[in-house]
Design a protein around this motif. Sequence first.
Motif, PDB file in Angstrom:
ATOM      1  N   TYR A  10       0.889  -1.164   0.000  1.00  0.00           N
ATOM      2  CA  TYR A  10       0.000   0.000   0.000  1.00  0.00           C
ATOM      3  C   TYR A  10       0.925   1.212   0.000  1.00  0.00           C
ATOM      4  O   TYR A  10       1.423   1.630   1.034  1.00  0.00           O
ATOM      5  N   LEU A  11       1.183   1.779  -1.175  1.00  0.00           N
ATOM      6  CA  LEU A  11       2.273   2.738  -1.327  1.00  0.00           C
ATOM      7  C   LEU A  11       1.819   4.135  -1.705  1.00  0.00           C
ATOM      8  O   LEU A  11       2.633   5.051  -1.728  1.00  0.00           O
ATOM      9  N   ALA A  12       0.530   4.308  -2.022  1.00  0.00           N
ATOM     10  CA  ALA A  12       0.028   5.618  -2.437  1.00  0.00           C
ATOM     11  C   ALA A  12      -1.362   5.828  -1.867  1.00  0.00           C
ATOM     12  O   ALA A  12      -2.079   4.872  -1.546  1.00  0.00           O
ATOM     13  N   GLY A  13      -1.756   7.091  -1.747  1.00  0.00           N
ATOM     14  CA  GLY A  13      -3.074   7.418  -1.220  1.00  0.00           C
ATOM     15  C   GLY A  13      -4.137   7.515  -2.288  1.00  0.00           C
ATOM     16  O   GLY A  13      -5.277   7.867  -2.002  1.00  0.00           O
ATOM     17  N   GLY A  14      -3.793   7.201  -3.508  1.00  0.00           N
ATOM     18  CA  GLY A  14      -4.677   7.279  -4.661  1.00  0.00           C
ATOM     19  C   GLY A  14      -3.800   7.489  -5.879  1.00  0.00           C
ATOM     20  O   GLY A  14      -2.575   7.696  -5.749  1.00  0.00           O
ATOM     21  N   ILE A  15      -4.361   7.412  -7.047  1.00  0.00           N
ATOM     22  CA  ILE A  15      -3.553   7.586  -8.252  1.00  0.00           C
ATOM     23  C   ILE A  15      -2.994   9.006  -8.277  1.00  0.00           C
ATOM     24  O   ILE A  15      -3.741   9.990  -8.255  1.00  0.00           O
ATOM     25  N   GLY A  16      -1.669   9.083  -8.234  1.00  0.00           N
ATOM     26  CA  GLY A  16      -0.995  10.374  -8.234  1.00  0.00           C
ATOM     27  C   GLY A  16      -1.009  11.100  -6.913  1.00  0.00           C
ATOM     28  O   GLY A  16      -0.666  12.285  -6.865  1.00  0.00           O
ATOM     29  N   LYS A  17      -1.372  10.398  -5.824  1.00  0.00           N
ATOM     30  CA  LYS A  17      -1.467  11.042  -4.517  1.00  0.00           C
ATOM     31  C   LYS A  17      -0.584  10.316  -3.505  1.00  0.00           C
ATOM     32  O   LYS A  17      -0.552   9.087  -3.476  1.00  0.00           O
ATOM     33  N   PRO A  18       0.110  11.041  -2.633  1.00  0.00           N
ATOM     34  CA  PRO A  18       0.873  10.382  -1.567  1.00  0.00           C
ATOM     35  C   PRO A  18      -0.064   9.888  -0.467  1.00  0.00           C
ATOM     36  O   PRO A  18      -1.204  10.347  -0.346  1.00  0.00           O
ATOM     37  N   VAL A  19       0.428   8.932   0.319  1.00  0.00           N
ATOM     38  CA  VAL A  19      -0.363   8.510   1.472  1.00  0.00           C
ATOM     39  C   VAL A  19      -0.468   9.672   2.442  1.00  0.00           C
ATOM     40  O   VAL A  19       0.413  10.534   2.531  1.00  0.00           O
ATOM     41  N   ALA A  20      -1.581   9.708   3.179  1.00  0.00           N
ATOM     42  CA  ALA A  20      -1.815  10.804   4.118  1.00  0.00           C
ATOM     43  C   ALA A  20      -2.652  10.297   5.271  1.00  0.00           C
ATOM     44  O   ALA A  20      -3.451   9.371   5.138  1.00  0.00           O
ATOM     45  N   GLY A  21      -2.445  10.892   6.440  1.00  0.00           N
ATOM     46  CA  GLY A  21      -3.255  10.554   7.603  1.00  0.00           C
ATOM     47  C   GLY A  21      -3.092   9.098   7.999  1.00  0.00           C
ATOM     48  O   GLY A  21      -1.970   8.580   8.098  1.00  0.00           O
ATOM     49  N   ALA A  22      -4.216   8.410   8.211  1.00  0.00           N
ATOM     50  CA  ALA A  22      -4.187   7.017   8.671  1.00  0.00           C
ATOM     51  C   ALA A  22      -3.499   6.110   7.672  1.00  0.00           C
ATOM     52  O   ALA A  22      -2.975   5.057   8.048  1.00  0.00           O
ATOM     53  N   GLN A  23      -3.485   6.483   6.383  1.00  0.00           N
ATOM     54  CA  GLN A  23      -2.837   5.646   5.385  1.00  0.00           C
ATOM     55  C   GLN A  23      -1.339   5.492   5.627  1.00  0.00           C
ATOM     56  O   GLN A  23      -0.729   4.529   5.142  1.00  0.00           O
ATOM     57  N   GLU A  24      -0.752   6.418   6.359  1.00  0.00           N
ATOM     58  CA  GLU A  24       0.690   6.375   6.551  1.00  0.00           C
ATOM     59  C   GLU A  24       1.138   5.108   7.275  1.00  0.00           C
ATOM     60  O   GLU A  24       2.240   4.615   7.035  1.00  0.00           O
ATOM     61  N   ARG A  25       0.265   4.564   8.143  1.00  0.00           N
ATOM     62  CA  ARG A  25       0.661   3.336   8.828  1.00  0.00           C
ATOM     63  C   ARG A  25       0.508   2.109   7.942  1.00  0.00           C
ATOM     64  O   ARG A  25       0.904   1.013   8.325  1.00  0.00           O
TER      65      ARG A  25
END
Length: 429
Positions: free
Chosen positions: A154-169
């Motif tokens: 799980y390396l991105a927060g969406g297509i073209g988006k960095p992970v953010a918030g809870a996704q960072e874990r």
Amino acid sequence: MVGDLAVKSFWCERAVLPGGVAARVLLRVSDGIIREVREVDTIPLGSQRLHGVVLPGFANAHSHAFHRGLRGRTHDGGGTFWTWRERMYELAGALTPRSYQRLATAVYAEMVVAGYTAVAEFHYLHAGGNEMAEALRAAARAAGIRLTLLDTAYLAGGIGKPVAGAQERFSDGGAAAWARRSGELLPDDNTVVGTAIHSVRAVPREELAAVAGAFPDRPLHVHLSEQPDENRECLEAYGLTPTALLAEAGALGERTTAVHATHLTDEDIALLAGSGTGVCLCPTTEADLADGIGPARELADAGVRLSLGSDQNAVVDPLLEARGLEHGERLRSGRRGRFSPAELVAALTGHHALGRPEAGRIEVGAPADLVALRTGSARTAGAELEQLVLAATAADVAAVVVGGRVVARDGVHEELGDVGGLYREVLRR
């Protein structure tokens, strides 16, 4: 391995064998493996009796154990999959390895009581290490269920988006870092270790091939086309559907299972079938999250092997998943009998998706993983045995055997007791 090393025998009132339903079947078991299958006139002394109809243990091909904490808590205010996801993120952020182990133990115990003998856990709560994965491994062993641990990139927060918030874990930062950490997870006598691409939203195009090829001998799963927005964003960014993007990256194949596969084109179906990729459908979750009804019959007709999963565990009842598969097809088509009862049982016992091709049959050499269904309950009385799958629910599970050991009877876990009590304790905390 989960199971009993002692030599023992089980007498089945009726059993679903590869050739059909047979009566008065004796199974001799040692080291958790079926060594003999034969019909008998007299019940041998010391045999354990399994009444009703005995089937191979059911396979849960897709689970997120921690989602169970949301059951009955997300139905106010309407919303969509995307608003539900925010509630899921909140829960993920609150879990520790200790609390996750307690919750997962209860979830896996509920699965066992319901007739599942193996589960594929789509695991992405990494939190920078493998503590959460080891919590799942311990939970599965405590509950007596076989585990396929799908360590998820799980390396991105969406297509073209960095992970953010809870996704960072969820994220390791990149495919190489994910592979290094994932490579530290080793199989054991109860655990198959597999891998997963969370989705084309969560793994960038340039890293898909690296993730797909990192562990070529392990099962590989991927969320695929669960939502129309995923398809739209993928087409806009890459000019390809998610299925075609996975094909480009070499991620499709006989070891791969695509989960959901709800919004597919005819070309997508052909790519999945031509590559030997399996599909896991999760009817109760797809209904609960308003995902839609996928082209299950078209997939099966193209030669795609189907399996079933409980996904978010809002419902833990394999028989309702099977019924949901057929009922979804009836709603789509306006016709009944889209899947035969035998096809539904095959989907319920789709252990191939869990990297356990030896399971899912009652025959010599197969694991002694069994589920006995009552035939005389208020739900099942009068049903033809071959159609029991369309009448029974988890409440009709009389006994569950894993590796030759009885792990549940009459809705109660043999070791852990009442599952409701387990949940009350962990959710209170």
